[in-house]
Enzyme design. Structure first.
Site, PDB file in Angstrom:
ATOM      1  N   VAL A  97       0.838  -1.201   0.000  1.00 41.17           N
ATOM      2  CA  VAL A  97       0.000   0.000   0.000  1.00 41.17           C
ATOM      3  C   VAL A  97       0.875   1.254   0.000  1.00 41.17           C
ATOM      4  CG1 VAL A  97      -1.731   1.289   1.303  1.00 41.17           C
ATOM      5  CG2 VAL A  97      -1.856  -1.198   1.200  1.00 41.17           C
ATOM      6  N   SER A 156     -36.172 -39.006  10.699  1.00 42.05           N
ATOM      7  CA  SER A 156     -36.034 -40.466  10.794  1.00 42.05           C
ATOM      8  C   SER A 156     -37.369 -41.134  11.039  1.00 42.05           C
ATOM      9  CB  SER A 156     -35.047 -40.817  11.914  1.00 42.05           C
ATOM     10  OG  SER A 156     -33.751 -40.326  11.609  1.00 42.05           O
ATOM     11  N   GLY A 191     -37.996 -34.745  13.049  1.00 42.27           N
ATOM     12  CA  GLY A 191     -38.824 -35.919  12.772  1.00 42.27           C
ATOM     13  C   GLY A 191     -38.475 -36.624  11.477  1.00 42.27           C
ATOM     14  N   SER A 239     -28.175 -32.773   6.648  1.00 35.83           N
ATOM     15  CA  SER A 239     -27.639 -32.228   5.378  1.00 35.83           C
ATOM     16  C   SER A 239     -27.889 -30.719   5.300  1.00 35.83           C
ATOM     17  CB  SER A 239     -28.244 -32.951   4.167  1.00 35.83           C
ATOM     18  OG  SER A 239     -29.634 -33.035   4.234  1.00 35.83           O
TER      19      SER A 239
END
Length: 636
Positions: free
Chosen positions: A38, A480, A478, A547
């Protein structure tokens, strides 16, 4: 004293103009960048080059003088940086943020210069500017010497393949044009340059603000007897001349079919040369033919070379489309799907190991996944450090896999077929620039084994259509429970099914994975591959996994034929899922005993367009199962 007729004078003037235009058209073009830390004076140097080459119009000069008084940093004198720093934020901060391209020319050559930002935050912009450059001007503030950004930019320039390096020690006027200061900086830089493989560089003492050794030798540096910056830029070898001597390569950008009687393949010649009658090979198919025409906007050519945009016509009707590469028949490049590469990470979000990214190489675009880096490079010490991912501005070496073979050459041999970018599939942001080293040996040794009993035969035997029912939702939603009820109903109907449950899979197939973001991605990738194999066997597969990331769910969808992936979003409000807390996981996560827990310290990305959405606050598991089975039977 005789006077020539007016028409004679006009004719002479016209011929002079034509001669000038002709000489200008045939000047070579040098692309170069200015980079460094810079406030090392990059924009000022380019402004000085534009000013000294008379590339500024009178109204621009007047505006520059006015802006210099209002916003400049040089008192009452002209601030040349304002010619290049066009963004308001740049002028306010006195730094370069974006890459600014400027054109100028001298009697001997034309130039395109990229003013690259020096701030570490904008390293991605610097890589963009360097990717097409023949030469790099590395600026160093004579008062500060070699800094971290000097090293980083030098390393990147060398990595990207720039072999012409100019070390411009700037602001010599602020150190009294002191030769020992210059010599010390050059010696420090030489030691670093040698350590990263830069064999030669040209060092110049300059002042972009005062103009010392830019276009003319400076009386303030009698101890320096080398070329001025412009003299060096006018004589250095350009990349195009080097590329012309390499084997012929042309990525196809477009199939040109304006009418039934013409079919050609358009693109920019990356390397080599091609002539009418030459035998060429189209990759990756490997089909060969001969060139019958080389068509351009200015008419047909007998021969074309690297850097020219042309349309090639073939003697044979062979399959060739965008993304293919036309090459010399006897010297074709390789095609592979697994590589080792160097990556420069350009995104604020770190590399997600195992996630699918778009990889764009030349005109080829494929899906690619990156493995855990072998190491990252510390640009100050050049140490190779272990790393699990790549963060912003990190430079690392990793293996990557593409979903199909791509035509490539090592970046050291061919920038066009060796350099690539990675693009985030969800945001379309460019997240990395990369350079291919070589293909992995297994890429040539592993082949797909053809089998006589395929997925259609397996499905026909079971009298059903394969499918993946992908249940996603928060822990406790819920998933599964509903997936188990769906499988029971399908089994009662005589369907052949298999349920992959998140917890069960982690007892075997994925027991080596934790719950970091990278591990979650790999968890879903493996499950997706297993689900795909099971559909190949004709099964209806049910998966119950949190997921949490859309990209991985879409990755699995892409593995399967259209219509076989059914995303079931088990939509339960976070508060309700936590209230249930069947396994006590939310309580542990709240107490800090369970890291990377979805919804607490790891995100969940809701499906945007699932095939099925189950609102568990109004739908019972039994109702949900019936709804899903009915949908599946209608799709069969």
């Amino acid at each position: 004293m005789s006077t020539a007729p007016a028409y004679v004078v006009d004719d002479l003037v016209a011929r002079d103009i034509d001669a000038y235009l002709d000489s200008h058209q045939h000047k070579t073009m040098l692309r170069f960048i200015t980079c460094g830390s810079v406030d090392d004076g990059k924009s000022t140097l380019i402004g000085r080059l534009l000013y000294d080459s008379k590339m500024i119009f009178e109204d621009q000069l007047a505006a520059l003088e006015s802006d210099s008084r209002k916003q400049g940093t040089q008192g009452q004198e002209i601030d040349f940086a304002l010619l290049v720093d066009g963004l308001a934020a740049e002028r306010e901060q006195g730094i370069t943020i974006d890459v600014a391209y400027r054109f100028f020319n001298t009697e001997k050559r034309k130039f395109i210069v990229a003013d690259c930002p020096g701030h570490e935050q904008y390293t991605r912009n610097m890589v963009t500017g360097a990717s097409t450059a023949d030469l790099a001007v590395i600026l160093i503030d004579a008062r500060k010497g070699v800094l971290t950004q000097t090293r980083r930019h030098s390393y990147l320039c060398h990595l990207i393949g720039i072999r012409n390096i100019v070390l411009a020690v700037n602001k010599m006027d602020l150190v009294g044009y002191d030769q020992p200061t210059f010599d010390t900086i050059v010696a420090d830089y030489a030691a670093f340059a040698q350590s990263i493989g830069i064999e030669t560089f040209t060092a110049l003492p300059i002042s972009g603000f005062k103009g010392d050794n830019i276009t003319a030798r400076s009386a303030n540096t009698p101890w320096y007897d080398g070329p001025t910056l412009v003299e060096h830029l006018e004589t250095v070898e350009v990349l195009a001349s080097v590329d012309a001597d390499k084997p012929f390569r042309m990525p196809v950008q477009w199939v040109n079919r304006p009418h039934l009687d013409f079919r050609g393949f358009s693109g920019l010649i990356a390397t080599g040369r091609v002539a009418v009658g030459d035998r060429v090979r189209v990759l990756p198919s490997g089909k060969t033919s001969a060139v019958t025409r080389i068509v351009t906007l200015d008419g047909d050519l007998q021969q074309a070379v690297a850097g020219q945009s042309v349309t090639l016509c073939f003697a044979d009707e062979i399959d060739c489309s965008r993304g293919d590469v036309i090459a010399a028949a006897e010297q074709p490049p390789e095609a592979a799907d697994q590589f080792e590469a160097t990556l420069v990470w350009l995104d604020d979000a770190a590399l997600r190991v195992g996630r699918g990214y778009w990889l764009k190489l030349g005109t080829q675009t494929v899906s690619a996944t990156v493995q855990q880096p072998k190491y990252v490079v510390n640009v100050n010490t050049l140490e190779q450090l272990a790393a699990k991912t790549l963060d912003l501005n990190a430079i690392g070496v990793a293996e990557l896999t593409t979903d199909r073979a791509i035509v490539f050459e090592p970046y050291a041999d061919n920038r066009t077929l060796g350099g690539f970018i990675l693009i985030d599939k969800l945001t379309n942001a460019t997240v990395a620039a990369g350079m291919l080293h070589f293909s992995l040996r297994r890429a040539q040794n592993v082949h797909w084994q053809a089998v006589d009993v395929g997925r259609e035969a397996h499905a026909a035997l079971k009298e059903q259509k394969p499918a993946v029912l992908w249940f996603t939702g928060l822990s406790g939603s819920g998933k599964s429970t509903i997936a188990n009820l769906v499988e029971k109903r399908l089994h009662a109907l005589g369907r052949h099914t298999f349920l992959l449950d998140g917890d069960n899979v982690r007892h075997g197939l994925n027991k080596d994975l934790g719950f970091t973001e990278a591990d979650r991605i790999e968890n879903i990738r493996r499950v997706g591959e297993v689900a795909k194999l099971m559909t190949d066997a004709g099964l209806i597969v049910l998966t119950a996994f949190i997921s949490p990331f859309r990209a991985e769910r879409e990755m699995v969808r892409a593995m399967l034929p259209a219509g076989e992936f059914v995303e079931v979003f088990v939509d339960t409000p976070f508060a309700e899922a936590e209230r249930r807390d069947v396994k006590g996981l939310y309580k542990k996560a709240r107490a800090g005993l369970l890291k990377n827990f979805t919804g607490i310290d790891s995100p969940y990305e809701r499906p945007e367009a699932p095939e099925v959405r189950i609102d568990t606050t109004v739908t019972t598991p039994e109702q949900a199962a019936e709804q899903i089975v009915d949908l599946l039977l209608r799709r069969a």
